[in-house]
Design a protein around this motif. Structure first.
Motif, short mmCIF file in Angstrom:
data_model
loop_
_atom_site.label_atom_id
_atom_site.label_comp_id
_atom_site.label_asym_id
_atom_site.label_seq_id
_atom_site.Cartn_x
_atom_site.Cartn_y
_atom_site.Cartn_z
N THR A 71 -6.60 -2.70 -12.35
CA THR A 71 -6.41 -3.61 -11.22
C THR A 71 -5.21 -3.12 -10.44
O THR A 71 -4.28 -2.57 -11.01
N ASP A 72 -5.25 -3.29 -9.12
CA ASP A 72 -4.13 -2.77 -8.34
C ASP A 72 -2.90 -3.64 -8.55
O ASP A 72 -2.94 -4.86 -8.34
N THR A 102 -2.00 3.04 -6.92
CA THR A 102 -2.12 1.87 -6.07
C THR A 102 -2.69 2.23 -4.70
O THR A 102 -2.61 3.38 -4.26
N ARG A 103 -3.24 1.24 -4.05
CA ARG A 103 -3.62 1.31 -2.64
C ARG A 103 -2.74 0.37 -1.82
O ARG A 103 -3.02 0.14 -0.65
N GLY A 104 -1.70 -0.17 -2.45
CA GLY A 104 -0.91 -1.22 -1.83
C GLY A 104 0.42 -0.76 -1.26
O GLY A 104 1.33 -0.41 -2.01
N PRO A 105 0.60 -0.80 0.06
CA PRO A 105 1.89 -0.46 0.68
C PRO A 105 3.03 -1.38 0.26
O PRO A 105 4.19 -1.05 0.49
N MET A 106 2.71 -2.51 -0.36
CA MET A 106 3.76 -3.42 -0.83
C MET A 106 4.73 -2.73 -1.78
O MET A 106 5.83 -3.22 -2.02
N ILE A 107 4.35 -1.60 -2.32
CA ILE A 107 5.20 -0.89 -3.27
C ILE A 107 6.57 -0.56 -2.68
O ILE A 107 7.56 -0.46 -3.42
N ILE A 108 6.66 -0.44 -1.36
CA ILE A 108 7.96 -0.10 -0.77
C ILE A 108 8.99 -1.20 -1.01
O ILE A 108 10.19 -0.94 -0.97
N ARG A 109 8.55 -2.41 -1.26
CA ARG A 109 9.47 -3.50 -1.61
C ARG A 109 10.27 -3.16 -2.86
O ARG A 109 11.43 -3.59 -3.01
N ASP A 110 9.67 -2.37 -3.75
CA ASP A 110 10.28 -2.10 -5.06
C ASP A 110 10.92 -0.72 -5.14
O ASP A 110 11.16 -0.21 -6.23
N ILE A 111 11.21 -0.12 -4.00
CA ILE A 111 11.82 1.21 -4.01
C ILE A 111 13.12 1.21 -4.80
O ILE A 111 13.42 2.17 -5.52
N HIS A 124 6.05 8.56 -11.88
CA HIS A 124 5.16 9.19 -10.89
C HIS A 124 4.28 8.12 -10.26
O HIS A 124 3.72 7.26 -10.95
N ILE A 125 4.15 8.18 -8.94
CA ILE A 125 3.32 7.25 -8.18
C ILE A 125 2.15 8.01 -7.57
O ILE A 125 2.33 9.09 -7.02
N THR A 126 0.96 7.43 -7.67
CA THR A 126 -0.21 7.97 -6.97
C THR A 126 -0.71 6.94 -5.98
O THR A 126 -0.98 5.79 -6.35
N PHE A 127 -0.81 7.34 -4.73
CA PHE A 127 -1.46 6.52 -3.72
C PHE A 127 -2.92 6.95 -3.62
O PHE A 127 -3.20 8.11 -3.34
N SER A 128 -3.82 6.02 -3.87
CA SER A 128 -5.24 6.35 -3.79
C SER A 128 -5.67 6.32 -2.32
O SER A 128 -5.59 5.30 -1.65
N VAL A 129 -6.13 7.47 -1.83
CA VAL A 129 -6.59 7.61 -0.44
C VAL A 129 -7.90 8.39 -0.47
O VAL A 129 -7.91 9.61 -0.28
#
Length: 279
Positions: A71-72, A102-111, A124-129
């Motif tokens: 789940t994202d 994730t596909r969620g840009p909300m991740i920038i909140r947690d930088i 490591h972060i993977t953005f699914s595109v």
């Protein structure tokens, strides 16, 4: 992306991707896997507390934890409950390595938390595109943020010193595997600063198969016979079907020189070397 341990703060996903393999898990658990899937999300309100207890066990070996496999972790509900952020804080405090998809840009909140975690353990972060094509995106990922918005988030994460790349997953045969579409994603990933690019080809387990093929018949009816042939007796396609796509992405990765180009690389300090005592 093999892993032994996974963490999912939520069950169910509001992104409602037509190809989501979790629909198969939901079907086996006798829960809705069709159009109803994603209309409700179950929240593990105590997940951070349980995680803290598990990481404190004497038997825990500090292995990597994959976040977002089922789940994202940055779907809209995270904006209210902040469970993913709480879990990241627990992992950072324990100096435990982890990855996120994730596909969620909300991740920038947690930088800020991701930076601290990266100084303490491998992160490591993977953005699914899967595609940049707006028509394909809207038809296959109706509840997700636009792909280029994800890439802007990727740029912010990488500029913050965090290791982050792009996963072209899944590649849909006859739809997103066109050379020009794959090229668009790899080129955009390079421009956004991705440290790497990888891909996986669609697999269809029972529960996912029925839902996906129903949408395929509506949106790309001319491809339905091909998919029925490809996936008639299998969940995973043969290597003869998948390897050419993977080789193409690998070639594009080399062509566009996708690599770790972070100006600032946040990494854990090396472990002190144990010196032997000469007598």
């Amino acid at each position: 992306m093999p892993f032994r341990w996974s963490l999912n703060p939520y069950m169910g996903c509001a992104h409602r991707c037509t190809y989501c393999y979790v629909r198969g898990y939901e079907r086996r658990a006798d829960r809705p896997s069709g159009e109803e899937y994603g209309q409700s999300v179950r929240v593990k309100t105590n997940v951070a507390d349980v995680l803290r207890q598990e990481l404190a066990r004497r038997s825990w070996r500090g292995e990597g934890v994959a976040i977002g496999a089922a789940t994202d972790p940055y779907q809209p509900v995270e904006g209210y409950y902040r469970l993913t952020r709480k879990c990241l804080e627990v992992l950072a405090a324990a100096r435990n390595p982890f990855s996120i998809i994730t596909r969620g840009p909300m991740i920038i909140r947690d930088i800020d938390v991701l930076q601290e975690a990266s100084r303490r353990a491998e992160v490591h972060i993977t953005f699914s595109v899967p595609t940049l094509d707006p028509t394909i995106w809207r038809k296959t990922e109706p509840g997700t943020a636009p792909p280029r918005q994800r890439l802007r988030a990727l740029r912010a994460v990488v500029d913050a010193g965090i290791d982050a790349g792009v996963g072209i997953a899944p590649v849909l045969p006859g739809i997103t595997d066109k050379p020009e579409l794959l090229t668009d994603v790899v080129r955009a990933a390079r421009e956004a600063g991705a440290t790497g690019v990888w891909c996986n080809v669609l697999f269809l387990a029972p529960g996912t198969r029925e839902h996906f093929l129903e949408h395929l018949a509506r949106d790309w009816p001319e491809l339905l016979p091909r998919y029925e042939r490809l996936y008639r007796a299998t969940t995973y396609l043969a290597k003869s079907e998948t390897e050419p796509i993977k080789r193409q992405v690998a070639s594009l990765r080399e062509r566009y020189e996708v690599a770790d180009r972070r100006q600032v690389k946040l990494e854990p300090a090396p472990q002190p070397e144990q010196l032997s005592l000469a007598v």
